[in-house]
Design a protein around this motif. Structure first.
Motif, PDB file in Angstrom:
ATOM      1  N   THR A   1       0.837  -1.195   0.000  1.00  0.00           N
ATOM      2  CA  THR A   1       0.000   0.000   0.000  1.00  0.00           C
ATOM      3  C   THR A   1       0.873   1.246   0.000  1.00  0.00           C
ATOM      4  O   THR A   1       2.095   1.153  -0.014  1.00  0.00           O
ATOM      5  N   ASP A   2       0.224   2.419   0.014  1.00  0.00           N
ATOM      6  CA  ASP A   2       0.988   3.666   0.068  1.00  0.00           C
ATOM      7  C   ASP A   2       1.099   4.144   1.515  1.00  0.00           C
ATOM      8  O   ASP A   2       0.723   3.429   2.435  1.00  0.00           O
ATOM      9  N   ASN A   3       1.611   5.340   1.711  1.00  0.00           N
ATOM     10  CA  ASN A   3       1.913   5.841   3.050  1.00  0.00           C
ATOM     11  C   ASN A   3       0.812   6.704   3.644  1.00  0.00           C
ATOM     12  O   ASN A   3       1.075   7.489   4.558  1.00  0.00           O
ATOM     13  N   GLY A   4      -0.403   6.584   3.146  1.00  0.00           N
ATOM     14  CA  GLY A   4      -1.492   7.386   3.676  1.00  0.00           C
ATOM     15  C   GLY A   4      -1.786   7.051   5.130  1.00  0.00           C
ATOM     16  O   GLY A   4      -1.656   5.898   5.548  1.00  0.00           O
ATOM     17  N   PRO A   5      -2.190   8.047   5.927  1.00  0.00           N
ATOM     18  CA  PRO A   5      -2.483   7.802   7.347  1.00  0.00           C
ATOM     19  C   PRO A   5      -3.637   6.820   7.553  1.00  0.00           C
ATOM     20  O   PRO A   5      -3.761   6.220   8.613  1.00  0.00           O
ATOM     21  N   GLU A   6      -4.448   6.611   6.516  1.00  0.00           N
ATOM     22  CA  GLU A   6      -5.554   5.665   6.617  1.00  0.00           C
ATOM     23  C   GLU A   6      -5.070   4.216   6.754  1.00  0.00           C
ATOM     24  O   GLU A   6      -5.828   3.341   7.150  1.00  0.00           O
ATOM     25  N   PHE A   7      -3.794   3.960   6.440  1.00  0.00           N
ATOM     26  CA  PHE A   7      -3.235   2.610   6.559  1.00  0.00           C
ATOM     27  C   PHE A   7      -2.373   2.459   7.814  1.00  0.00           C
ATOM     28  O   PHE A   7      -1.595   1.514   7.934  1.00  0.00           O
ATOM     29  N   ALA A   8      -2.522   3.375   8.761  1.00  0.00           N
ATOM     30  CA  ALA A   8      -1.717   3.350   9.993  1.00  0.00           C
ATOM     31  C   ALA A   8      -2.042   2.146  10.875  1.00  0.00           C
ATOM     32  O   ALA A   8      -1.216   1.733  11.685  1.00  0.00           O
ATOM     33  N   ALA A   9      -3.203   1.540  10.717  1.00  0.00           N
ATOM     34  CA  ALA A   9      -3.582   0.369  11.525  1.00  0.00           C
ATOM     35  C   ALA A   9      -3.152  -0.935  10.844  1.00  0.00           C
ATOM     36  O   ALA A   9      -3.811  -1.962  10.962  1.00  0.00           O
ATOM     37  N   HIS A  10      -2.020  -0.891  10.147  1.00  0.00           N
ATOM     38  CA  HIS A  10      -1.542  -2.071   9.422  1.00  0.00           C
ATOM     39  C   HIS A  10      -1.244  -3.238  10.356  1.00  0.00           C
ATOM     40  O   HIS A  10      -1.314  -4.397   9.954  1.00  0.00           O
ATOM     41  N   LYS A  11      -0.938  -2.957  11.621  1.00  0.00           N
ATOM     42  CA  LYS A  11      -0.677  -4.033  12.582  1.00  0.00           C
ATOM     43  C   LYS A  11      -1.930  -4.879  12.818  1.00  0.00           C
ATOM     44  O   LYS A  11      -1.831  -6.089  13.028  1.00  0.00           O
ATOM     45  N   LEU A  12      -3.099  -4.259  12.779  1.00  0.00           N
ATOM     46  CA  LEU A  12      -4.360  -5.022  12.901  1.00  0.00           C
ATOM     47  C   LEU A  12      -4.527  -5.973  11.728  1.00  0.00           C
ATOM     48  O   LEU A  12      -4.962  -7.115  11.901  1.00  0.00           O
ATOM     49  N   ILE A  13      -4.193  -5.497  10.529  1.00  0.00           N
ATOM     50  CA  ILE A  13      -4.297  -6.345   9.331  1.00  0.00           C
ATOM     51  C   ILE A  13      -3.317  -7.517   9.458  1.00  0.00           C
ATOM     52  O   ILE A  13      -3.675  -8.664   9.199  1.00  0.00           O
ATOM     53  N   THR A  14      -2.106  -7.219   9.888  1.00  0.00           N
ATOM     54  CA  THR A  14      -1.098  -8.268  10.062  1.00  0.00           C
ATOM     55  C   THR A  14      -1.559  -9.294  11.096  1.00  0.00           C
ATOM     56  O   THR A  14      -1.423 -10.498  10.888  1.00  0.00           O
ATOM     57  N   LYS A  15      -2.121  -8.813  12.199  1.00  0.00           N
ATOM     58  CA  LYS A  15      -2.590  -9.707  13.262  1.00  0.00           C
ATOM     59  C   LYS A  15      -3.730 -10.604  12.779  1.00  0.00           C
ATOM     60  O   LYS A  15      -3.737 -11.810  13.037  1.00  0.00           O
ATOM     61  N   CYS A  16      -4.688 -10.034  12.060  1.00  0.00           N
ATOM     62  CA  CYS A  16      -5.872 -10.791  11.617  1.00  0.00           C
ATOM     63  C   CYS A  16      -5.570 -11.742  10.467  1.00  0.00           C
ATOM     64  O   CYS A  16      -6.078 -12.859  10.445  1.00  0.00           O
ATOM     65  N   LEU A  17      -4.758 -11.296   9.511  1.00  0.00           N
ATOM     66  CA  LEU A  17      -4.527 -12.092   8.307  1.00  0.00           C
ATOM     67  C   LEU A  17      -3.185 -12.823   8.318  1.00  0.00           C
ATOM     68  O   LEU A  17      -2.941 -13.667   7.454  1.00  0.00           O
ATOM     69  N   GLY A  18      -2.319 -12.471   9.261  1.00  0.00           N
ATOM     70  CA  GLY A  18      -1.026 -13.136   9.342  1.00  0.00           C
ATOM     71  C   GLY A  18      -0.108 -12.818   8.177  1.00  0.00           C
ATOM     72  O   GLY A  18       0.683 -13.655   7.751  1.00  0.00           O
ATOM     73  N   VAL A  19      -0.206 -11.616   7.638  1.00  0.00           N
ATOM     74  CA  VAL A  19       0.602 -11.214   6.491  1.00  0.00           C
ATOM     75  C   VAL A  19       1.164  -9.816   6.742  1.00  0.00           C
ATOM     76  O   VAL A  19       0.508  -8.978   7.341  1.00  0.00           O
ATOM     77  N   ILE A  20       2.382  -9.590   6.288  1.00  0.00           N
ATOM     78  CA  ILE A  20       3.016  -8.282   6.474  1.00  0.00           C
ATOM     79  C   ILE A  20       2.472  -7.305   5.435  1.00  0.00           C
ATOM     80  O   ILE A  20       2.319  -7.653   4.264  1.00  0.00           O
TER      81      ILE A  20
END
Length: 176
Positions: free
Chosen positions: A88-107
């Motif tokens: 993804t890009d560096n938009g502040p809307e993607f700041a919760a990327h750790k939640l995505i990593t936790k739920c989907l198990g992907v960086i």
């Protein structure tokens, strides 16, 4: 000139750390982005790099990071075992990327600032979406049903990249 101060995303992983196999040929690499209108509404778009399969949804809370992460989870959870990377890009809307990593198990990997070509599949797909949703449009005029219909049309559009097969056909051929 940027309109506001840059928003540094904590613990972000650079696209330069992404495995070399994630070049768009192997199955399991995704890109995500937002399409926004002039009224602070947003549509999340997620594209499977090798098949160009599109997942999109209107965001009820605009560009807020945590609700966006929950929508990513909702859209991609059925395919969790097939997902290898998300870019993804560096938009502040993607700041919760750790939640995505936790739920989907992907960086979640972040492209360089102002380097949209590093996530070209989603950028090209957003251009296709703009044929149905012009830049001047208010997303309130588009129901979730209409958004789903646009997604369906784009996923049933044959692509030269896929030997004139449709993204939907190629995606489910590999899933099954």
């Amino acid at each position: 000139r940027p309109k506001c101060k840059p928003f540094p995303i904590a613990d972000r992983t650079s696209i330069h750390s992404r495995p070399e196999q994630a070049n768009g040929i192997r199955f399991g690499d995704f890109e995500m982005d937002l399409i926004v209108d002039g009224y602070n509404h947003a549509i999340l778009t997620i594209v499977k790099r090798s098949t160009n399969m599109l997942f999109m949804t209107k965001l009820a809370h605009g560009k807020k990071a945590e609700p966006l992460a929950k929508e990513v989870r909702r859209l991609l959870l059925p395919y969790k075992k097939h997902i290898k990377t998300i870019t993804t890009d560096n938009g502040p809307e993607f700041a919760a990327h750790k939640l995505i990593t936790k739920c989907l198990g992907v960086i979640v990997y972040f492209a360089d600032p102002y380097a949209s070509w590093q996530k070209g599949a989603v950028e090209n797909t957003n251009k296709l979406i703009r044929q149905y949703i012009p830049k001047q449009a208010n997303f309130d005029d588009f129901t979730n049903k209409k958004i789903a219909m646009i997604q369906k049309k784009i996923n049933r559009r044959p692509r030269q990249k896929l030997n004139f097969q449709t993204p939907k056909c190629e995606f489910y051929k590999r899933i099954l």
